[in-house]
Design a protein around this motif. Structure first.
Motif, PDB file in Angstrom:
ATOM      1  N   MET A 149       0.839  -1.209   0.000  1.00 56.97           N
ATOM      2  CA  MET A 149       0.000   0.000   0.000  1.00 56.97           C
ATOM      3  C   MET A 149       0.868   1.251   0.000  1.00 56.97           C
ATOM      4  O   MET A 149       0.591   2.230  -0.700  1.00 56.97           O
ATOM      5  N   ALA A 150       1.962   1.190   0.830  1.00 58.76           N
ATOM      6  CA  ALA A 150       2.840   2.360   0.898  1.00 58.76           C
ATOM      7  C   ALA A 150       3.460   2.614  -0.469  1.00 58.76           C
ATOM      8  O   ALA A 150       3.526   3.756  -0.937  1.00 58.76           O
ATOM      9  N   THR A 151       3.888   1.502  -1.127  1.00 62.79           N
ATOM     10  CA  THR A 151       4.497   1.660  -2.456  1.00 62.79           C
ATOM     11  C   THR A 151       3.494   2.248  -3.436  1.00 62.79           C
ATOM     12  O   THR A 151       3.788   3.198  -4.165  1.00 62.79           O
ATOM     13  N   VAL A 152       2.265   1.660  -3.408  1.00 60.77           N
ATOM     14  CA  VAL A 152       1.215   2.134  -4.326  1.00 60.77           C
ATOM     15  C   VAL A 152       0.910   3.601  -4.040  1.00 60.77           C
ATOM     16  O   VAL A 152       0.797   4.426  -4.952  1.00 60.77           O
ATOM     17  N   THR A 153       0.805   3.930  -2.706  1.00 54.26           N
ATOM     18  CA  THR A 153       0.488   5.315  -2.338  1.00 54.26           C
ATOM     19  C   THR A 153       1.574   6.260  -2.852  1.00 54.26           C
ATOM     20  O   THR A 153       1.281   7.313  -3.428  1.00 54.26           O
ATOM     21  N   ALA A 154       2.857   5.832  -2.636  1.00 51.45           N
ATOM     22  CA  ALA A 154       3.962   6.682  -3.098  1.00 51.45           C
ATOM     23  C   ALA A 154       3.888   6.862  -4.609  1.00 51.45           C
ATOM     24  O   ALA A 154       4.050   7.968  -5.127  1.00 51.45           O
ATOM     25  N   TYR A 155       3.565   5.749  -5.284  1.00 55.73           N
ATOM     26  CA  TYR A 155       3.472   5.798  -6.751  1.00 55.73           C
ATOM     27  C   TYR A 155       2.354   6.748  -7.180  1.00 55.73           C
ATOM     28  O   TYR A 155       2.540   7.610  -8.047  1.00 55.73           O
ATOM     29  N   VAL A 156       1.185   6.580  -6.490  1.00 53.95           N
ATOM     30  CA  VAL A 156       0.022   7.416  -6.833  1.00 53.95           C
ATOM     31  C   VAL A 156       0.330   8.887  -6.548  1.00 53.95           C
ATOM     32  O   VAL A 156       0.000   9.777  -7.333  1.00 53.95           O
ATOM     33  N   LEU A 157       1.032   9.112  -5.389  1.00 58.06           N
ATOM     34  CA  LEU A 157       1.376  10.500  -5.052  1.00 58.06           C
ATOM     35  C   LEU A 157       2.284  11.094  -6.136  1.00 58.06           C
ATOM     36  O   LEU A 157       2.098  12.231  -6.571  1.00 58.06           O
ATOM     37  N   ASN A 184       0.258  11.821  -9.068  1.00 55.62           N
ATOM     38  CA  ASN A 184      -0.534  13.038  -8.824  1.00 55.62           C
ATOM     39  C   ASN A 184       0.321  14.272  -9.041  1.00 55.62           C
ATOM     40  O   ASN A 184      -0.124  15.246  -9.644  1.00 55.62           O
TER      41      ASN A 184
END
Ligand code: ADP
Length: 743
Positions: free
Chosen positions: A334-342, A345
């Motif tokens: 999730m952290a990786t995905v969140t970082a990727y999404v951020l 963005n």
């Protein structure tokens, strides 16, 4: 299978023990000083009750095992644990659950199992019964107990709760979450039976045989109750809902020697069923130790007793390591995905900003482009976008043939200005003028194609400004307008032909008047000539009188010649030719022609010419034709009105706007309301033999000269027909008008 084998094995052991005990009993001398042996007994119904029940058994053992004095120590469950842990006990007599717990924790081991006496028979096993009132139609299975109230002895009671607990779980009912109320009522268990009977709770559990005993004692009617999940076990007559488990064991603790243990086991195994001690304890002697594995299983499944594991970090890690690893992996993912999404963005925001910037620039460019739409509307043949340093791009690649440039030269290449020829040098010189002034520029050039043919090119150069108003680019459109120019030329020629036809037809209409006008000088010439002949024949002709007659002949001939010259000029079929001319001269010439007809019609034609008028650029014959047409119309109008005053005034002058103006006033009937708008239309006429073409052609001629033809009523009756034409200034340039520069 396993319990049966151990039972058989146990029987063999007991026979050996019996033989060994017989020998010991004979050989062993009675000890004078007895050693204390403490039997810890679970006193679940209180200390007194425990002593009453088990003291006789202790005495029996003291009697049978020489050298030992057995003593009963009544204990609670917790007391039993503490005393065993502290090593204060030699033997333990407790329920199977407690036994299994102490066995696992402190290594006590069973010697014999109690043969419990129930309803006159001995049983080595027991279970629990789960029951409700027989008239509770809403409770027919264990599942029906969900949401109901339930009563048991205590959480730690083996027969009084734990047996029922496992059975309920096996039927999908968790007593701690699924009941509306779980009541632990303690001993005696009889109270639970009463509570269910009296409806204080919906259901309850007690160990086996309690209900049957109470019924035998007439305390209850056994038919009042319904047993839930009822089972049948051969050889076991009591109602039960759970599996059956071995009865209480008699066990030794760690500190007890094997020898003493053996002696105690033998003594107990050999106790007669009807011994006083057995009666006092409500049992029928003892049997070889049974298998207590089933109890272990139960505790394991419930996670209690020796299998109770407080939730420490280590336990949790052991039990849930897969979940924990999974959760950590999920969190990392999730952290990786969140970082990727951020990151996405951020990039998106960045792109959005630059897109908005680009959009703003584009909108600005569009606004500029709209301003140019008029220039580009007609799909120019060639569009050149130019920056301050020169041509940077050619547009409109669909154009196949650009005169002066080959397609190859114009698409994707910087043109060589010198190579592109005269026209382009001329054009770029103009362009730089535009660069300097920053104003839009429009011009038509005549050029020669490679094959030598002439063509016309219309150029428009429009500056593009940035926000600060500085000129950044020029958009130049080039359009081959040869076809347009030629068709305009054809139209002009056509108009000229039409005007000529009109003049010829005018002359036709004036034929009788002309004939009359020519007849007079001709008749005069004939008369003078005859007179001369007569005088010469009679010999009376003196040179003086003859000379006078001949001069008259010459004058009359000249007069006729002048009329014919006018007619010839007027009827000449000429190309449209515009030259600087004087309006007064044209008006006088027209009046001279009109005069012939005026006399014929007995109309007075008056000329009022304004002196000092500026010249004009015009085809004089055509303008004369217009004036003649207006004057003739005026005379015809006077004729139709049969007015007394038969007068036409031809006037020249300057209009308030500075244009030259010619007006023809008549004393005719004037203009009919409703006709004014249609007067200049082709074929509009009110005359019987009229064509309706005169005013229409006149208007074309005047407008082709950049002027305007008009008609309005005259003050005091009659009409005024006239026109304006642009005048030339002192440099022979047309004033107050822009015009294409055509070379
Ligand atoms: P036509 O003379 O053959 O009728 P024109 O175009 O010269 O054709 O004139 C169109 C019409 O305009 C005439 O029929 C007449 O009704 C009207 N008209 C022209 N001049 C005058 C005038 N001076 N007074 C009144 N009506 C006129």
């Amino acid at each position: 299978m396993k319990p049966q084998r151990s039972l058989a094995c146990g029987k063999r052991v007991s026979l050996l023990l019996l033989a060994w005990a017989a020998i010991c009993g004979v050989l062993a001398p009675a000890s004078a000083h007895a050693t204390d042996a403490v039997i810890g007994v679970l006193g679940y119904r209180g200390r007194q009750n425990a002593i009453q029940r088990w003291q006789a058994t202790a005495d029996y053992l003291s009697q049978r095992v020489h050298g030992y004095h057995f003593r009963i120590q009544p204990l609670t469950l917790e007391g039993m644990r503490q005393a065993t842990a502290a090593g204060q006990l030699d033997f333990v007599l407790t329920n199977p659950g407690d036994y299994v717990d102490l066995e696992a924790r402190y290594g006590i081991s069973r010697l014999v199992t109690l043969r419990n006496l129930r309803g006159g028979n001995a049983y080595t096993k027991f279970g629990a019964v789960i029951f409700t009132r027989a008239d509770r139609n809403d409770i027919k299975s264990l599942q029906d107990l969900k949401g109901k109230s339930f009563m048991a002895v205590s959480k730690n009671a083996f027969g009084g709760f734990q047996l029922a607990w496992l059975t309920l779980l096996q039927h999908g009912v968790d007593p701690f979450t699924d009941f509306s109320r779980l009541v632990f009522n303690g001993f005696p268990q009889d109270d639970i039976v009463y509570a269910v009977r009296d409806g204080k709770v919906d259901a309850g559990t007690v160990r086996t045989d309690i209900i049957e005993r109470m019924a035998a004692e007439s305390k209850i009617d056994i038919r009042t109750f319904r047993v839930l999940a009822s089972r049948v076990t051969p050889g076991f007559p009591f109602r039960h809902s759970t599996a059956l488990y071995p009865e209480w064991p008699f066990a030794k603790t760690n500190r007890t020697s094997d020898r003493l243990a053996q002696r105690v086991a033998v003594a107990l195994l050999t106790m007669p069923e009807d011994h006083r001690a057995a009666k006092a304890g409500h049992y029928a002697g003892w049997t070889v130790p049974l298998d207590y594995h089933r109890v272990h299983d139960l505790f394991r499944q419930l996670g209690i007793g020796p299998y109770y594991r407080p939730l420490t970090l280590r336990v949790m890690l052991q039990a849930y390591w897969r979940w924990i690893v999974g959760a950590i992996a999920a969190i990392l993912l999730m952290a990786t995905v969140t970082a990727y999404v951020l990151g996405l963005n951020r990039r998106l925001k960045h792109s959005t900003l630059s897109l908005e910037r680009a959009l703003r620039q584009r909108r600005r460019a569009e606004t500029e482009t709209q301003k140019l739409s008029s220039a580009l509307q007609q799909s120019a043949d060639l569009v050149i976008i130019t920056d301050r340093d020169g041509v940077i791009e050619y547009v409109n690649p669909t154009f196949e043939h650009v005169t002066g440039f080959s397609r190859e030269e114009t698409v994707g290449r910087k043109p060589n200005l010198v190579k592109s020829g005269m026209h382009n040098r001329q054009f770029y010189a103009t362009l730089w003028k535009t660069v300097l002034s920053g104003e839009p520029y429009h011009a038509v050039f005549t050029n020669r194609r490679k094959d030598g043919s002439v063509y016309y090119e219309e150029k428009t150069v429009t500056p593009l400004r940035d926000e600060s108003g500085t000129v950044q680019y020029f958009v130049s459109t080039g359009k081959d307008i040869t076809d347009r120019i030629l068709s305009e030329e054809r139209a002009r020629q056509h108009e000229a032909q039409l005007a000529h036809v009109a003049r010829v037809s005018t002359m036709g209409e004036m034929a009788s008047a002309l004939a009359h006008e020519l007849n007079q000088p001709l008749a005069a010439i004939v008369n003078y000539a005859r007179g001369c002949v007569r005088r010469l024949q009679s010999g009376t002709g003196d040179p003086v009188s003859l000379t006078e007659a001949l001069e008259n002949i010459a004058a009359q001939g000249q007069r006729s010649g002048e009329i014919i010259r006018r007619l010839r000029t007027f009827l000449r079929k000429s190309e449209l030719r515009r030259n600087p001319a004087q309006i007064n001269e044209i008006a006088t010439e027209a009046a001279s022609l009109a005069e012939l007809e005026a006399r014929h019609r007995r109309v007075e034609l008056r000329l009022e010419l304004c002196d000092g008028l500026p010249p004009l650029l015009a085809d004089g014959i055509q303008v004369e034709q217009v004036i003649l047409n207006l004057v003739r119309n005026a005379m015809e109008a006077i004729d139709t009105a049969r007015s007394r005053k038969r007068e036409v005034v031809l006037r020249t002058g300057l209009s308030p706007s500075g244009d030259l103006e010619v007006a023809v006033e008549d004393s005719g009937p004037g203009l009919r309301a409703g006709d004014t708008d249609r007067l200049f239309e082709a074929f509009f006429t009110t005359k019987e033999e009229g064509m309706g073409m005169g005013l229409s052609i006149s208007r074309s001629i005047i407008e082709a000269h950049g002027g305007r033809l008009y008609a309005h009523p005259r003050n005091g009756g009659g009409a005024v027909f006239g026109f304006t034409l642009p005048a030339l200034d002192e440099n022979n340039a047309i004033t107050k008008r822009t015009h294409d520069i055509r070379r």
